[in-house]
Design a protein around this motif. Structure first.
Motif, mmCIF file in Angstrom:
data_model
loop_
_atom_site.group_PDB
_atom_site.id
_atom_site.type_symbol
_atom_site.label_atom_id
_atom_site.label_comp_id
_atom_site.label_asym_id
_atom_site.label_seq_id
_atom_site.Cartn_x
_atom_site.Cartn_y
_atom_site.Cartn_z
ATOM 1 N N ARG A 185 0.869 -1.185 0.000
ATOM 2 C CA ARG A 185 0.000 0.000 0.000
ATOM 3 C C ARG A 185 0.901 1.228 0.000
ATOM 4 N N GLY A 186 0.636 2.160 -0.924
ATOM 5 C CA GLY A 186 1.462 3.353 -0.955
ATOM 6 C C GLY A 186 0.973 4.352 -1.980
ATOM 7 N N GLN A 187 1.927 5.064 -2.600
ATOM 8 C CA GLN A 187 1.585 6.089 -3.579
ATOM 9 C C GLN A 187 2.603 6.071 -4.715
ATOM 10 N N PHE A 188 2.168 6.566 -5.886
ATOM 11 C CA PHE A 188 3.071 6.782 -7.002
ATOM 12 C C PHE A 188 3.524 8.245 -6.995
ATOM 13 N N VAL A 189 4.792 8.475 -7.302
ATOM 14 C CA VAL A 189 5.281 9.822 -7.569
ATOM 15 C C VAL A 189 6.050 9.773 -8.878
ATOM 16 N N ILE A 190 6.298 10.941 -9.437
ATOM 17 C CA ILE A 190 7.047 11.037 -10.692
ATOM 18 C C ILE A 190 8.348 11.766 -10.360
ATOM 19 N N PRO A 191 9.410 11.023 -10.039
ATOM 20 C CA PRO A 191 10.637 11.654 -9.535
ATOM 21 C C PRO A 191 11.432 12.392 -10.602
ATOM 22 N N ALA A 192 11.359 11.962 -11.845
ATOM 23 C CA ALA A 192 12.122 12.587 -12.919
ATOM 24 C C ALA A 192 11.519 12.169 -14.242
ATOM 25 N N LYS A 193 11.854 12.887 -15.285
ATOM 26 C CA LYS A 193 11.333 12.570 -16.605
ATOM 27 C C LYS A 193 11.756 11.161 -17.001
ATOM 28 N N GLY A 194 10.791 10.378 -17.421
ATOM 29 C CA GLY A 194 11.087 9.015 -17.859
ATOM 30 C C GLY A 194 11.050 7.979 -16.769
ATOM 31 N N CYS A 195 10.760 8.388 -15.529
ATOM 32 C CA CYS A 195 10.749 7.440 -14.411
ATOM 33 C C CYS A 195 9.447 7.560 -13.616
ATOM 34 N N LEU A 196 9.044 6.449 -13.034
ATOM 35 C CA LEU A 196 7.933 6.419 -12.089
ATOM 36 C C LEU A 196 8.434 5.738 -10.821
ATOM 37 N N LEU A 197 7.971 6.211 -9.667
ATOM 38 C CA LEU A 197 8.430 5.652 -8.399
ATOM 39 C C LEU A 197 7.225 5.305 -7.533
ATOM 40 N N PHE A 198 7.163 4.036 -7.109
ATOM 41 C CA PHE A 198 6.166 3.629 -6.123
ATOM 42 C C PHE A 198 6.863 3.547 -4.782
ATOM 43 N N ILE A 199 6.304 4.223 -3.763
ATOM 44 C CA ILE A 199 6.849 4.151 -2.418
ATOM 45 C C ILE A 199 5.715 3.809 -1.469
ATOM 46 N N GLY A 200 5.944 2.840 -0.615
ATOM 47 C CA GLY A 200 4.854 2.397 0.229
ATOM 48 C C GLY A 200 5.307 1.510 1.365
ATOM 49 N N SER A 201 4.388 0.708 1.847
ATOM 50 C CA SER A 201 4.669 -0.193 2.956
ATOM 51 C C SER A 201 3.964 -1.512 2.707
ATOM 52 N N ILE A 202 4.352 -2.504 3.465
ATOM 53 C CA ILE A 202 3.790 -3.847 3.296
ATOM 54 C C ILE A 202 2.412 -3.907 3.953
ATOM 55 N N LEU A 203 1.517 -4.669 3.374
ATOM 56 C CA LEU A 203 0.192 -4.883 3.949
ATOM 57 C C LEU A 203 -0.111 -6.362 3.825
ATOM 58 N N VAL A 204 -0.005 -7.093 4.946
ATOM 59 C CA VAL A 204 -0.276 -8.530 4.940
ATOM 60 C C VAL A 204 -1.142 -8.857 6.140
ATOM 61 N N GLN A 205 -1.715 -10.041 6.121
ATOM 62 C CA GLN A 205 -2.612 -10.410 7.227
ATOM 63 C C GLN A 205 -1.826 -10.647 8.506
ATOM 64 N N ASN A 206 -0.645 -11.186 8.378
ATOM 65 C CA ASN A 206 0.230 -11.338 9.530
ATOM 66 C C ASN A 206 1.673 -11.360 9.047
ATOM 67 N N ALA A 207 2.599 -11.281 9.984
ATOM 68 C CA ALA A 207 4.000 -11.152 9.615
ATOM 69 C C ALA A 207 4.709 -12.479 9.442
ATOM 70 N N GLU A 208 4.040 -13.592 9.684
ATOM 71 C CA GLU A 208 4.717 -14.884 9.676
ATOM 72 C C GLU A 208 5.351 -15.203 8.330
ATOM 73 N N SER A 209 4.619 -14.903 7.237
ATOM 74 C CA SER A 209 5.137 -15.257 5.917
ATOM 75 C C SER A 209 6.441 -14.534 5.625
ATOM 76 N N LEU A 210 6.603 -13.315 6.191
ATOM 77 C CA LEU A 210 7.847 -12.583 5.974
ATOM 78 C C LEU A 210 8.939 -13.059 6.919
ATOM 79 N N GLU A 211 8.565 -13.305 8.172
ATOM 80 C CA GLU A 211 9.567 -13.741 9.144
ATOM 81 C C GLU A 211 10.146 -15.104 8.787
ATOM 82 N N ASN A 212 9.355 -15.916 8.099
ATOM 83 C CA ASN A 212 9.846 -17.230 7.677
ATOM 84 C C ASN A 212 11.007 -17.132 6.710
ATOM 85 N N ILE A 213 11.099 -16.012 5.989
ATOM 86 C CA ILE A 213 12.226 -15.852 5.067
ATOM 87 C C ILE A 213 13.200 -14.789 5.572
ATOM 88 N N GLY A 214 13.155 -14.550 6.874
ATOM 89 C CA GLY A 214 14.168 -13.713 7.491
ATOM 90 C C GLY A 214 13.892 -12.231 7.483
#
Length: 596
Positions: free
Chosen positions: A90-119
């Motif tokens: 979940r986040g937002q798009f910005v246009i940092p420079a001509k020819g580029c697009l940037l998505f900046i955001g954060s993780i949105l999951v039901q729980n953290a286990e799936s991420l913690e399992n891979i460190g």
């Protein structure tokens, strides 16, 4: 690069500040870089892959990933899925420079286990927010190149304002209520306290303003900003000292309430909805905006990520049918969504393995009473689930982004059957539906090649398009339809009468026929207004040299009326139901050797 706050950022600073970012080349949509926290979640070959091969934009609907389309959504909350995973960003798009697009955001999951399992520890990554910390880092970078005395003076001045900057770090600059980072910090504390106090009831609600983008587009961002500020004030007032309210971004707000009794929940949320739905005033104009709210009761075992996820899917599911309502997250809703998830998996397999089949519904000529053609209709009979209604799986195919593949599958199989009929001397025509997903330049070459490979005369293929399909991109659509017509194909406007300006479309688009929607046929023989309407359509079609097909005929009375007013063709259960190719002709045995 220069993001929307006009600060210059190095690539390393982007990496440091935004661990879940994705930088995209606008020209070819290739992934240039991703954040360090995102890297372990992606397939190994994501480097130089197209963005849409690795990610899928769930909300909002963005047809083409360009600076022009992104500009209209830079204030919107964007939801992105990592393909073939349960990871949602979940986040937002910005246009940092001509020819580029940037998505900046954060993780949105039901729980953290799936991420913690891979460190990966989810709590190491705060939600994205352009805070004064960002500004402070920039200031330090600037003064590194200045005189030491000036540097010392600036650092001292900067340190004095640190408390003020820290306060701003947790406040939304526009609405002056808590921002994403502030809500995350305070919400986490409230949640931890709630785990030790089992007497109180804790709920979380996500609120989205329906139709807000139209206000920005039609009345300017000043009006939009004024309404956001007014909405934030109303939400804050309804929460009072019983919790916290925040703005997550765009027109999306969140509130967490601590209530003493279960029965207070409904009253409090309904009061919030009433307050938001009350008209807004700006510069002597009145704006009526409805809010969609998703609510979940937070259990002691829930994480804040989990609660936001539950409220989000409740809000999203609720607003699919009707805007401006409250939708509660329940175990039943969760089960229904899980069943839908499994259905999506099975549908994807069914399309990829080409097990969805066309059934053929007969269309007869009112003039000769002979079988004239068939409409090819997609049907899915899953070996485990059984028969799935077409309106359900077609909508799911669109959600999967596979509607174009489904259209292609049905067209290929249907044309195989048409070629078989023609080889047997049965010169039927075939009607095939074309969705908006298939209406692109490649459609012309695809159809022409398909009929050429099977040695089918183009005049025997009738493509049906709905009003909503042809209105997606008018100029482009007309050019594609002109190309199809120039290649000998016949185009029919489907579901005629259900749109807002069907007569205009007859004039503007190169259609040769109309298919009258079943809603008008249902009472064609009894309702005087329907009779008058259908007679008028028949008269207009006659003078414009258009053929008319009436669908949904279910009785002899409907059949007789439609024939008498001048409809050319008819279809419906009264004539014959959709069936597999080996049985669809059985109602017309005398015509199998002499089809019209």
């Amino acid at each position: 690069m220069t993001p929307h706050d006009s600060l210059s950022l190095s690539g390393s600073l982007v990496e440091e500040l935004f661990p879940f970012h994705c930088l995209i080349s606008e020209q070819d949509n290739l992934i240039v870089s991703v954040g360090t926290a995102l890297t372990p979640l992606l397939p190994q070959n994501y480097h130089c892959s197209r963005f849409d091969a690795v990610f899928r934009i769930v909300r909002p609907e963005i047809q083409a990933l360009t600076a022009q389309t992104i500009k209209t959504h830079t204030r919107s909350c964007v939801i992105i899925e990592v393909v073939d995973t349960d990871i949602v960003l979940r986040g937002q798009f910005v246009i940092p420079a001509k020819g580029c697009l940037l998505f900046i955001g954060s993780i949105l999951v039901q729980n953290a286990e799936s991420l913690e399992n891979i460190g990966i520890n989810l709590h190491s990554f705060a939600p994205f927010d352009l805070t004064p910390d960002f500004l402070i880092l920039r200031k330090f970078r600037e003064i590194e190149h200045k005189d030491i005395k000036k540097r010392t003076s600036m650092l001292a001045e900067l340190s004095k304002s640190r408390d003020e900057l820290s306060e701003h770090a947790y406040t939304d600059e526009l609405t002056k209520i808590t921002n994403r980072r502030g809500f995350w910090n305070t919400g986490t504390k409230i949640l931890n306290e709630h785990r030790s106090n089992k007497k109180s009831v804790l709920i979380l609600a996500l609120l989205d303003l329906d139709g807000f983008k139209a206000i920005n587009d039609n009345h300017g961002h000043d009006a939009g900003d004024a309404i956001l500020c007014a909405a934030a004030e109303r939400i804050r007032d309804t929460v009072g000292d019983q919790g916290i309210a925040g703005r997550l971004g765009g027109d999306e707000f969140v509130l967490m309430l601590i209530l003493e009794q279960q029965r207070d929940i409904k009253d409090h949320v309904e009061r919030t909805l009433r307050e938001i739905n009350y008209p807004f005033q700006h510069r002597f104009q009145q704006f009526s905006i409805k809010a969609s709210i998703g609510v979940t009761e937070i259990e002691p075992s829930d994480t804040l990520e989990c609660a936001i996820h539950h409220a989000d899917i409740a809000m999203y599911e609720g607003r699919k049918d009707t805007r401006g309502l409250i939708t509660w997250y329940t175990a039943e809703l969760a089960q229904r969504l899980e069943e839908k998830k499994q259905l999506l998996v099975r549908l994807k397999e069914a399309i990829n393995h080409k097990v969805i089949e066309p059934h053929f519904q007969p269309i007869i000529s009112f003039e000769s009473f002979k079988l004239s053609s068939f409409e090819a209709l997609a049907r899915w009979n899953d070996p485990e689930i059984g028969i799935v209604r077409p309106d359900i799986f077609i909508a799911l195919a669109e959600e999967l982004g596979m509607l174009d593949q489904l259209d292609h599958l049905i067209m290929e199989k249907s044309l195989d059957q048409l070629a078989c009929w023609h080889s047997e001397g049965k010169q039927y025509s075939l009607h095939i539906n074309v969705s908006a997903a298939s209406l692109k330049s490649a459609l012309v070459d695809r159809v022409v090649k398909a009929i050429s490979d099977r040695n089918i005369d183009a005049s025997y293929l009738k493509l049906e398009l709905t009003e909503t399909t042809i209105l997606e991109n008018t100029d482009f659509t007309i050019s594609v339809l002109d190309s199809l017509r120039d290649n000998g194909l016949t185009l029919t406007l489907d579901d005629f009468g259900t749109g807002y300006s069907s007569l205009t479309h007859i004039k503007d688009f190169p259609v040769s026929g109309l298919k009258i929607d079943r809603s008008f046929v249902a009472d064609a023989h009894t309702n005087e207004k329907s009779k008058a309407l259908l007679r008028s359509v028949a008269t207009i079609a006659k003078y414009m040299d258009l053929h008319i097909i009436a669908e949904g005929i279910e009785s002899q009375e409907q059949f007789d009326f439609l024939r008498d007013i001048g409809c050319h063709y008819g279809q419906g259960f009264f004539i014959g139901k959709p069936a597999l190719a080996n049985t669809c002709e059985q109602l017309f045995p005398e015509q199998q050797d002499a089809a019209a």
